[in-house]
Design an enzyme around this catalytic site. Structure first.
Site, PDB file in Angstrom:
ATOM      1  N   CYS A 117       0.284 -18.519 -16.849  1.00 37.24           N
ATOM      2  CA  CYS A 117      -0.507 -17.452 -17.482  1.00 37.24           C
ATOM      3  C   CYS A 117      -0.067 -17.145 -18.906  1.00 37.24           C
ATOM      4  O   CYS A 117      -0.726 -16.371 -19.606  1.00 37.24           O
ATOM      5  CB  CYS A 117      -0.424 -16.197 -16.627  1.00 37.24           C
ATOM      6  SG  CYS A 117      -0.760 -16.551 -14.901  1.00 37.24           S
ATOM      7  N   HIS A 259      -1.041  -9.568 -19.682  1.00 42.95           N
ATOM      8  CA  HIS A 259      -1.634 -10.498 -18.719  1.00 42.95           C
ATOM      9  C   HIS A 259      -2.225  -9.690 -17.573  1.00 42.95           C
ATOM     10  O   HIS A 259      -1.612  -8.742 -17.073  1.00 42.95           O
ATOM     11  CB  HIS A 259      -0.549 -11.455 -18.206  1.00 42.95           C
ATOM     12  CG  HIS A 259      -1.012 -12.287 -17.049  1.00 42.95           C
ATOM     13  ND1 HIS A 259      -2.234 -12.928 -17.039  1.00 42.95           N
ATOM     14  CD2 HIS A 259      -0.434 -12.565 -15.849  1.00 42.95           C
ATOM     15  CE1 HIS A 259      -2.380 -13.571 -15.890  1.00 42.95           C
ATOM     16  NE2 HIS A 259      -1.317 -13.356 -15.157  1.00 42.95           N
ATOM     17  N   ASN A 289      -7.328 -12.170 -11.619  1.00 41.55           N
ATOM     18  CA  ASN A 289      -6.307 -12.902 -12.386  1.00 41.55           C
ATOM     19  C   ASN A 289      -6.858 -14.276 -12.778  1.00 41.55           C
ATOM     20  O   ASN A 289      -6.975 -15.161 -11.932  1.00 41.55           O
ATOM     21  CB  ASN A 289      -5.045 -13.039 -11.532  1.00 41.55           C
ATOM     22  CG  ASN A 289      -3.917 -13.745 -12.272  1.00 41.55           C
ATOM     23  OD1 ASN A 289      -4.137 -14.350 -13.326  1.00 41.55           O
ATOM     24  ND2 ASN A 289      -2.726 -13.683 -11.726  1.00 41.55           N
TER      25      ASN A 289
HETATM   26  O1  UT7 Z   1      -0.388 -14.426 -12.738  1.00 41.18           O
HETATM   27  C1  UT7 Z   1       0.903 -14.767 -12.351  1.00 41.18           C
HETATM   28  C2  UT7 Z   1       1.704 -13.621 -12.050  1.00 41.18           C
HETATM   29  N1  UT7 Z   1       1.348 -13.061 -10.758  1.00 41.18           N
HETATM   30  C3  UT7 Z   1       1.685 -11.821 -10.512  1.00 41.18           C
HETATM   31  O2  UT7 Z   1       2.195 -11.173 -11.394  1.00 41.18           O
HETATM   32  C4  UT7 Z   1       1.479 -11.249  -9.120  1.00 41.18           C
HETATM   33  C5  UT7 Z   1       2.673 -10.397  -8.766  1.00 41.18           C
HETATM   34  N2  UT7 Z   1       2.614  -9.829  -7.432  1.00 41.18           N
HETATM   35  C6  UT7 Z   1       1.724  -8.882  -7.044  1.00 41.18           C
HETATM   36  O3  UT7 Z   1       0.839  -8.520  -7.796  1.00 41.18           O
HETATM   37  C7  UT7 Z   1       1.884  -8.240  -5.686  1.00 41.18           C
HETATM   38  O4  UT7 Z   1       3.150  -8.589  -5.151  1.00 41.18           O
HETATM   39  C8  UT7 Z   1       0.786  -8.634  -4.682  1.00 41.18           C
HETATM   40  C9  UT7 Z   1      -0.544  -8.033  -5.082  1.00 41.18           C
HETATM   41  C10 UT7 Z   1       0.674 -10.151  -4.583  1.00 41.18           C
HETATM   42  C11 UT7 Z   1       1.120  -8.076  -3.293  1.00 41.18           C
HETATM   43  O5  UT7 Z   1       1.275  -6.661  -3.342  1.00 41.18           O
HETATM   44  P1  UT7 Z   1       2.537  -5.984  -2.671  1.00 41.18           P
HETATM   45  O6  UT7 Z   1       2.380  -4.533  -2.808  1.00 41.18           O
HETATM   46  O7  UT7 Z   1       3.773  -6.620  -3.261  1.00 41.18           O
HETATM   47  O8  UT7 Z   1       2.335  -6.363  -1.162  1.00 41.18           O
HETATM   48  P2  UT7 Z   1       3.331  -7.140  -0.211  1.00 41.18           P
HETATM   49  O9  UT7 Z   1       3.335  -8.598  -0.498  1.00 41.18           O
HETATM   50  O10 UT7 Z   1       4.629  -6.409  -0.184  1.00 41.18           O
HETATM   51  O11 UT7 Z   1       2.612  -6.935   1.187  1.00 41.18           O
HETATM   52  C12 UT7 Z   1       2.470  -5.620   1.786  1.00 41.18           C
HETATM   53  C13 UT7 Z   1       1.658  -5.755   3.054  1.00 41.18           C
HETATM   54  C14 UT7 Z   1       2.135  -6.894   3.957  1.00 41.18           C
HETATM   55  O12 UT7 Z   1       2.003  -6.457   5.308  1.00 41.18           O
HETATM   56  P3  UT7 Z   1       3.281  -5.917   6.116  1.00 41.18           P
HETATM   57  O13 UT7 Z   1       4.251  -7.063   6.108  1.00 41.18           O
HETATM   58  O14 UT7 Z   1       3.780  -4.741   5.323  1.00 41.18           O
HETATM   59  O15 UT7 Z   1       2.705  -5.576   7.438  1.00 41.18           O
HETATM   60  C15 UT7 Z   1       1.134  -7.994   3.706  1.00 41.18           C
HETATM   61  O16 UT7 Z   1       0.981  -8.846   4.805  1.00 41.18           O
HETATM   62  O17 UT7 Z   1       0.307  -6.059   2.716  1.00 41.18           O
HETATM   63  C16 UT7 Z   1      -0.117  -7.206   3.474  1.00 41.18           C
HETATM   64  N3  UT7 Z   1      -1.121  -7.907   2.669  1.00 41.18           N
HETATM   65  C17 UT7 Z   1      -2.427  -7.616   2.733  1.00 41.18           C
HETATM   66  N4  UT7 Z   1      -3.117  -6.726   3.447  1.00 41.18           N
HETATM   67  C18 UT7 Z   1      -4.445  -6.660   3.276  1.00 41.18           C
HETATM   68  C19 UT7 Z   1      -0.922  -8.888   1.769  1.00 41.18           C
HETATM   69  N5  UT7 Z   1      -2.099  -9.263   1.231  1.00 41.18           N
HETATM   70  C20 UT7 Z   1      -3.049  -8.469   1.816  1.00 41.18           C
HETATM   71  C21 UT7 Z   1      -4.441  -8.377   1.665  1.00 41.18           C
HETATM   72  N6  UT7 Z   1      -5.092  -7.460   2.411  1.00 41.18           N
HETATM   73  N7  UT7 Z   1      -5.143  -9.136   0.796  1.00 41.18           N
END
Ligand code: UT7
Length: 334
Positions: A117, A259, A289
């Site tokens: 990115c 970004h 994104n």
């Molecule tokens: O462009 C390159 C750079 N990329 C980035 O900068 C992305 C950086 N990361 C992020 O933006 C975030 O980490 C995400 C948006 C990818 C994820 O958000 P998060 O708040 O860090 O969520 P998490 O991975 O900690 O997941 C929290 C919960 C999990 O469930 P449990 O384990 O707490 O029960 C996931 O399984 O949310 C669940 N989850 C979802 N639930 C509903 C993950 N994806 C989804 C979804 N819908 N799409």
């Protein structure tokens, strides 16, 4: 030492494919909800390329707009640089396909870089070097990605984030035509995080086999939490470098263009560098994104809305696979 040449952005353009995929469409594909996606990412919809439309097609559409904005044609392009992580094929360079489709002269050098990115800012620095050295007069720099081609549509943790798009700049050292002057760039990479955001299959380490396909190795994989932490650290650090090197602070900058990966990251960066959200360009709600294209798309849309005025200092800042990070300082001309 010879005096450094001034480098100008002469034209800017961007392109988003027509097809829109909404959060409610995604609710029908994976176990997710509009509420989760909006709260955790700020994304409401994203654009997805048509079947058969590849990265070079997106790139060509953005390039045509940037050339029109610069009042130039394909015959005026001396070098084509493309930043992408979804090339049309592993080789040859996607830039060569752009050259072919855009009808640029056959002696024009073409090259691609894969810096995730951070692509658009890396390209600005590479273009500045070529212009500074006198290798060429006009660089067509395009950041384009068809992420939908490497999205695992069964993985809810990534498929709700990713989207397609392209953005292009025409850069030159010819002062009379500048839209913006490029004052500084800061580039960095931290390979210790290379595996946190990658596509494992298809290269020399994991060539395509029945097994690699069955294991879904040919899709983008991301450790979201780790990438989130490093995005804050490295984008904040890149902006601080630009501030320090140019003896400026947040109060001197008219607009930041981060970004567009996650609205929460965008807001956290603004807080870290003590800048109010009115100064931060965000298009993520409607674009998702778009990887290397995201900064150029946000920049172009703010430009078309007439948000910039002559003399404004603008700071784009990015973060991506590598893990790369980058920031730039531009002065808006008009
Ligand atoms: O462009 C390159 C750079 N990329 C980035 O900068 C992305 C950086 N990361 C992020 O933006 C975030 O980490 C995400 C948006 C990818 C994820 O958000 P998060 O708040 O860090 O969520 P998490 O991975 O900690 O997941 C929290 C919960 C999990 O469930 P449990 O384990 O707490 O029960 C996931 O399984 O949310 C669940 N989850 C979802 N639930 C509903 C993950 N994806 C989804 C979804 N819908 N799409």
């Amino acid at each position: 030492m010879a005096e450094r040449k001034c480098i100008y952005v002469r034209g800017i353009g961007s392109y988003l494919p027509d097809k829109i995929l909404t959060n409610s469409d995604l609710e029908k594909m994976v176990d997710t909800s509009d509420e989760w996606i909006v709260t955790r990412t700020g994304i409401r919809e994203r654009h997805i390329a048509a079947e058969g439309q590849v990265t070079s097609d997106l790139a060509v559409e953005a390039a045509k707009k940037a050339l029109a904005d610069a009042d130039l044609g394909p015959e005026d392009v001396d070098i084509i640089l493309v930043a992408t992580v979804v090339p049309d094929m592993p080789f040859p360079s996607t830039a060569c396909f752009v050259q072919q489709k855009l009808g640029v002269k056959s002696n024009c050098p073409c090259a691609s870089v894969e810096v995730g990115c951070s692509g658009m800012i890396y390209l600005m620095e590479l273009a500045a070097g070529l212009l500074e050295r006198g290798t060429c007069r006009r660089v067509l720099a395009i950041a384009a990605d068809k992420l939908s081609a490497v999205t695992d549509w069964t993985d809810r943790s990534t498929c709700v984030l990713l989207a397609d798009g392209a953005a292009a700049l025409v850069l030159t050292a010819e002062e009379s035509h500048g839209r913006a002057e490029l004052l500084d760039t800061f580039l960095a990479a931290d390979g210790s995080g290379a595996e946190f955001l990658c596509m494992p299959g298809g290269g020399g380490r994991c060539p395509a086999t029945e097994r690699s396909v069955a294991e879904r190795q040919h899709f983008l994989k991301m450790n979201g939490r780790e990438v989130f932490k490093r995005a804050l650290r490295d984008m904040g650090g890149a902006v601080e470098q630009i501030f320090r090197r140019n003896a400026i602070g947040g109060e001197d900058v008219a607009y930041f263009i981060p970004h567009q990966a996650n609205q929460r990251i965008i807001e956290a960066i603004a807080e870290r560098i003590c800048v109010p959200m009115e100064k931060v360009i965000s298009t993520i709600a409607r674009t998702g994104n778009t990887s290397s294209a995201s900064i150029g798309i946000a920049w172009d849309s703010a430009c078309r809305e007439g948000r910039f005025k002559a003399g404004d200092l603008i700071v784009p800042v990015s973060f991506g696979a590598g893990l790369t990070s980058a920031a730039a300082l531009l002065r808006w001309i008009g």
